[in-house]
Write a protein that holds these residues in place. Structure first.
Motif, PDB file in Angstrom:
ATOM      1  N   GLU A 191       0.824  -1.205   0.000  1.00 28.38           N
ATOM      2  CA  GLU A 191       0.000   0.000   0.000  1.00 28.38           C
ATOM      3  C   GLU A 191       0.862   1.260   0.000  1.00 28.38           C
ATOM      4  OE1 GLU A 191      -4.056  -0.037   2.112  1.00 28.38           O
ATOM      5  OE2 GLU A 191      -2.732   1.081   3.456  1.00 28.38           O
ATOM      6  N   LYS A 192       1.913   1.257   0.805  1.00 32.92           N
ATOM      7  CA  LYS A 192       2.827   2.406   0.857  1.00 32.92           C
ATOM      8  C   LYS A 192       3.497   2.628  -0.492  1.00 32.92           C
ATOM      9  CE  LYS A 192       4.041   1.995   5.780  1.00 32.92           C
ATOM     10  NZ  LYS A 192       5.121   1.610   6.733  1.00 32.92           N
ATOM     11  N   ALA A 193       3.914   1.541  -1.136  1.00 30.65           N
ATOM     12  CA  ALA A 193       4.588   1.647  -2.430  1.00 30.65           C
ATOM     13  C   ALA A 193       3.644   2.186  -3.502  1.00 30.65           C
ATOM     14  CB  ALA A 193       5.142   0.286  -2.840  1.00 30.65           C
ATOM     15  N   LEU A 194       2.382   1.760  -3.468  1.00 27.61           N
ATOM     16  CA  LEU A 194       1.415   2.246  -4.451  1.00 27.61           C
ATOM     17  C   LEU A 194       1.112   3.725  -4.237  1.00 27.61           C
ATOM     18  CD1 LEU A 194      -1.144  -0.707  -4.681  1.00 27.61           C
ATOM     19  CD2 LEU A 194       0.774  -0.185  -6.184  1.00 27.61           C
ATOM     20  N   LYS A 195       1.023   4.149  -2.995  1.00 27.89           N
ATOM     21  CA  LYS A 195       0.773   5.567  -2.725  1.00 27.89           C
ATOM     22  C   LYS A 195       1.934   6.421  -3.202  1.00 27.89           C
ATOM     23  CE  LYS A 195      -0.815   8.789   0.801  1.00 27.89           C
ATOM     24  NZ  LYS A 195      -1.254   8.973   2.201  1.00 27.89           N
ATOM     25  N   GLU A 196       3.146   5.919  -3.009  1.00 24.36           N
ATOM     26  CA  GLU A 196       4.332   6.653  -3.473  1.00 24.36           C
ATOM     27  C   GLU A 196       4.335   6.754  -4.994  1.00 24.36           C
ATOM     28  OE1 GLU A 196       9.221   6.331  -3.256  1.00 24.36           O
ATOM     29  OE2 GLU A 196       7.974   5.124  -1.916  1.00 24.36           O
ATOM     30  N   HIS A 197       3.911   5.691  -5.668  1.00 21.58           N
ATOM     31  CA  HIS A 197       3.948   5.690  -7.133  1.00 21.58           C
ATOM     32  C   HIS A 197       2.829   6.545  -7.728  1.00 21.58           C
ATOM     33  CE1 HIS A 197       4.790   3.978 -11.138  1.00 21.58           C
ATOM     34  NE2 HIS A 197       3.484   4.072 -11.324  1.00 21.58           N
ATOM     35  N   PHE A 198       1.600   6.396  -7.230  1.00 20.30           N
ATOM     36  CA  PHE A 198       0.454   7.074  -7.839  1.00 20.30           C
ATOM     37  C   PHE A 198       0.123   8.408  -7.183  1.00 20.30           C
ATOM     38  CE2 PHE A 198      -0.409   2.633  -9.088  1.00 20.30           C
ATOM     39  CZ  PHE A 198      -0.587   2.807 -10.457  1.00 20.30           C
ATOM     40  N   GLY A 199       0.644   8.638  -5.978  1.00 17.71           N
ATOM     41  CA  GLY A 199       0.368   9.885  -5.292  1.00 17.71           C
ATOM     42  C   GLY A 199      -1.011   9.952  -4.675  1.00 17.71           C
ATOM     43  N   CYS A 200      -1.676   8.818  -4.544  1.00 17.55           N
ATOM     44  CA  CYS A 200      -2.988   8.778  -3.899  1.00 17.55           C
ATOM     45  C   CYS A 200      -3.147   7.426  -3.207  1.00 17.55           C
ATOM     46  CB  CYS A 200      -4.113   9.006  -4.906  1.00 17.55           C
ATOM     47  SG  CYS A 200      -4.276   7.686  -6.124  1.00 17.55           S
ATOM     48  N   TYR A 201      -4.148   7.352  -2.358  1.00 19.47           N
ATOM     49  CA  TYR A 201      -4.374   6.139  -1.582  1.00 19.47           C
ATOM     50  C   TYR A 201      -5.109   5.086  -2.408  1.00 19.47           C
ATOM     51  CZ  TYR A 201      -6.429   3.013   1.885  1.00 19.47           C
ATOM     52  OH  TYR A 201      -6.821   1.904   2.588  1.00 19.47           O
ATOM     53  N   ILE A 202      -4.563   3.876  -2.450  1.00 15.79           N
ATOM     54  CA  ILE A 202      -5.210   2.717  -3.069  1.00 15.79           C
ATOM     55  C   ILE A 202      -5.222   1.614  -2.017  1.00 15.79           C
ATOM     56  CG2 ILE A 202      -5.064   0.981  -4.895  1.00 15.79           C
ATOM     57  CD1 ILE A 202      -3.517   3.084  -6.551  1.00 15.79           C
ATOM     58  N   PRO A 203      -6.386   1.169  -1.572  1.00 17.57           N
ATOM     59  CA  PRO A 203      -6.418   0.168  -0.504  1.00 17.57           C
ATOM     60  C   PRO A 203      -5.859  -1.179  -0.955  1.00 17.57           C
ATOM     61  CG  PRO A 203      -8.636   0.594  -1.338  1.00 17.57           C
ATOM     62  CD  PRO A 203      -7.737   1.606  -1.976  1.00 17.57           C
ATOM     63  N   VAL A 204      -5.045  -1.763  -0.092  1.00 17.98           N
ATOM     64  CA  VAL A 204      -4.527  -3.118  -0.289  1.00 17.98           C
ATOM     65  C   VAL A 204      -5.037  -3.939   0.884  1.00 17.98           C
ATOM     66  CG1 VAL A 204      -2.493  -4.580  -0.544  1.00 17.98           C
ATOM     67  CG2 VAL A 204      -2.497  -2.267  -1.515  1.00 17.98           C
ATOM     68  N   ILE A 205      -5.879  -4.897   0.600  1.00 15.50           N
ATOM     69  CA  ILE A 205      -6.658  -5.577   1.632  1.00 15.50           C
ATOM     70  C   ILE A 205      -5.997  -6.879   2.036  1.00 15.50           C
ATOM     71  CG2 ILE A 205      -8.891  -6.672   2.100  1.00 15.50           C
ATOM     72  CD1 ILE A 205     -10.005  -4.578  -0.007  1.00 15.50           C
ATOM     73  N   ASP A 206      -5.741  -7.010   3.330  1.00 16.82           N
ATOM     74  CA  ASP A 206      -5.214  -8.238   3.913  1.00 16.82           C
ATOM     75  C   ASP A 206      -6.400  -9.047   4.428  1.00 16.82           C
ATOM     76  OD1 ASP A 206      -4.320 -10.112   5.937  1.00 16.82           O
ATOM     77  OD2 ASP A 206      -2.370  -9.122   5.849  1.00 16.82           O
ATOM     78  N   PRO A 207      -6.684 -10.217   3.844  1.00 17.23           N
ATOM     79  CA  PRO A 207      -7.856 -10.989   4.251  1.00 17.23           C
ATOM     80  C   PRO A 207      -7.862 -11.367   5.730  1.00 17.23           C
ATOM     81  CG  PRO A 207      -6.983 -11.834   2.194  1.00 17.23           C
ATOM     82  CD  PRO A 207      -5.976 -10.852   2.719  1.00 17.23           C
ATOM     83  N   GLY A 208      -6.697 -11.694   6.273  1.00 19.82           N
ATOM     84  CA  GLY A 208      -6.629 -12.078   7.678  1.00 19.82           C
ATOM     85  C   GLY A 208      -7.009 -10.949   8.607  1.00 19.82           C
ATOM     86  N   LYS A 209      -6.504  -9.779   8.319  1.00 15.10           N
ATOM     87  CA  LYS A 209      -6.799  -8.609   9.154  1.00 15.10           C
ATOM     88  C   LYS A 209      -8.280  -8.256   9.079  1.00 15.10           C
ATOM     89  CE  LYS A 209      -3.787  -5.271   9.002  1.00 15.10           C
ATOM     90  NZ  LYS A 209      -3.017  -4.071   8.573  1.00 15.10           N
ATOM     91  N   VAL A 210      -8.822  -8.256   7.865  1.00 17.05           N
ATOM     92  CA  VAL A 210     -10.241  -7.912   7.685  1.00 17.05           C
ATOM     93  C   VAL A 210     -11.136  -8.946   8.368  1.00 17.05           C
ATOM     94  CG1 VAL A 210     -12.078  -7.705   5.974  1.00 17.05           C
ATOM     95  CG2 VAL A 210      -9.885  -6.591   5.578  1.00 17.05           C
ATOM     96  N   ALA A 211     -10.843 -10.231   8.172  1.00 16.20           N
ATOM     97  CA  ALA A 211     -11.668 -11.286   8.787  1.00 16.20           C
ATOM     98  C   ALA A 211     -11.640 -11.200  10.302  1.00 16.20           C
ATOM     99  CB  ALA A 211     -11.190 -12.655   8.321  1.00 16.20           C
ATOM    100  N   LEU A 212     -10.460 -10.937  10.859  1.00 15.22           N
ATOM    101  CA  LEU A 212     -10.325 -10.853  12.311  1.00 15.22           C
ATOM    102  C   LEU A 212     -11.179  -9.723  12.870  1.00 15.22           C
ATOM    103  CD1 LEU A 212      -8.632 -12.052  14.745  1.00 15.22           C
ATOM    104  CD2 LEU A 212      -7.128 -10.084  14.417  1.00 15.22           C
ATOM    105  N   HIS A 213     -11.148  -8.571  12.207  1.00 19.84           N
ATOM    106  CA  HIS A 213     -11.888  -7.429  12.734  1.00 19.84           C
ATOM    107  C   HIS A 213     -13.388  -7.528  12.460  1.00 19.84           C
ATOM    108  CE1 HIS A 213      -8.625  -5.147  14.456  1.00 19.84           C
ATOM    109  NE2 HIS A 213      -7.899  -5.434  13.394  1.00 19.84           N
ATOM    110  N   ILE A 214     -13.774  -8.208  11.393  1.00 26.36           N
ATOM    111  CA  ILE A 214     -15.203  -8.464  11.192  1.00 26.36           C
ATOM    112  C   ILE A 214     -15.718  -9.417  12.267  1.00 26.36           C
ATOM    113  CG2 ILE A 214     -16.863  -9.626   9.676  1.00 26.36           C
ATOM    114  CD1 ILE A 214     -15.440  -8.355   7.310  1.00 26.36           C
TER     115      ILE A 214
END
Length: 243
Positions: A191-214
């Protein structure tokens, strides 16, 4: 609150040990995370056959978790092996990482791409996305260039290149990492690398993190799966003993 992560492979430090470390780092204060492997299955899940073999023991693990007083379970595999049967058998929330990540991507974007380990898994990913009714949202499937067992920090550069290409070529607006379990927050680095390249936020979703918090949110709001949608088997059968 206690959330159990069912890691649907045989016990190994390479996957199960790293998984417990990774999931514990995602958990909020007051949330205990325990990770359990299968007694019967494969060392990794890298095809549909592996996923099918894992399902009976995933269901057993969910039943044991409920008996242990665990508040919710997650299944740590993008193909969600055993998810339907586990939801029917227990009353606590059971969250599949694939379902959670894909629906999160659909909320955060109109088109997303999925990054999986190797090209041989592409058709499985497409079927999984279609199963959850999101085929029209899928921009592309991309490969990390490593097997499940070999995926590590050294592959981030290649994954970032694939993500940049799919944003430009396929109009992807978000990225779903279908395989992580590396012991560190790979999605955040990408996600950090994509923001540096495009200059805007692009979400990169980690399934484990999302499942845990859901799962955590379900417990916190006293919600679980409808027993009309996921009814418990009406009667016991001798064949059920394997779970």
């Amino acid at each position: 609150m206690h959330i159990r992560v069912i890691v649907p492979v045989l016990d190994s430090e390479e996957l199960v040990g790293k998984a417990e470390k990774e999931y514990s780092s995602f958990a909020d204060e007051g949330v205990t995370v325990s990770a359990v492997p299968l007694k019967r299955g494969t060392c990794s899940i890298e095809c549909g056959f592996d996923s099918s073999l894992a399902a009976p023991d995933v269901i057993r693990c969910a039943r044991e978790a409920e008996a242990d007083g665990v508040d919710a379970c997650t299944i740590a595999c993008f193909t969600d092996p055993g998810l339907l049967g586990a939801r029917e058998l227990v009353s606590i929330p059971v969250v599949g990482e694939g379902e959670a990540a894909l629906h999160m991507a659909a909320m955060l974007s109109t088109r997303f791409s999925v990054v999986i380990t190797e090209r041989s898994f592409f058709s499985t990913i497409r079927r999984t996305v279609g199963h959850y009714g999101l085929a029209s949202n899928l921009a592309s499937v991309r490969e990390a260039g490593a097997s499940v067992m070999d995926l590590n920090e050294s592959h981030i550069g290649h994954i970032v290149d694939e993500c940049i290409d799919t944003v430009k070529r396929d109009d992807a607006e978000a990225i779903v990492m279908a395989c992580t379990g590396t012991g560190f927050d790979m999605a955040l680095e990408i996600e950090k690398a994509l923001k540096e390249h495009f200059g805007c936020y692009i979400p990169v979703i980690d399934p484990g993190k999302v499942a845990l918090h859901i799962a955590r949110a379900m417990v916190a709001t006293n919600l679980s799966h409808s027993k009309i949608a996921y009814p418990k088997p009406a009667f016991s059968r001798q064949e059920y003993r394997f779970t």
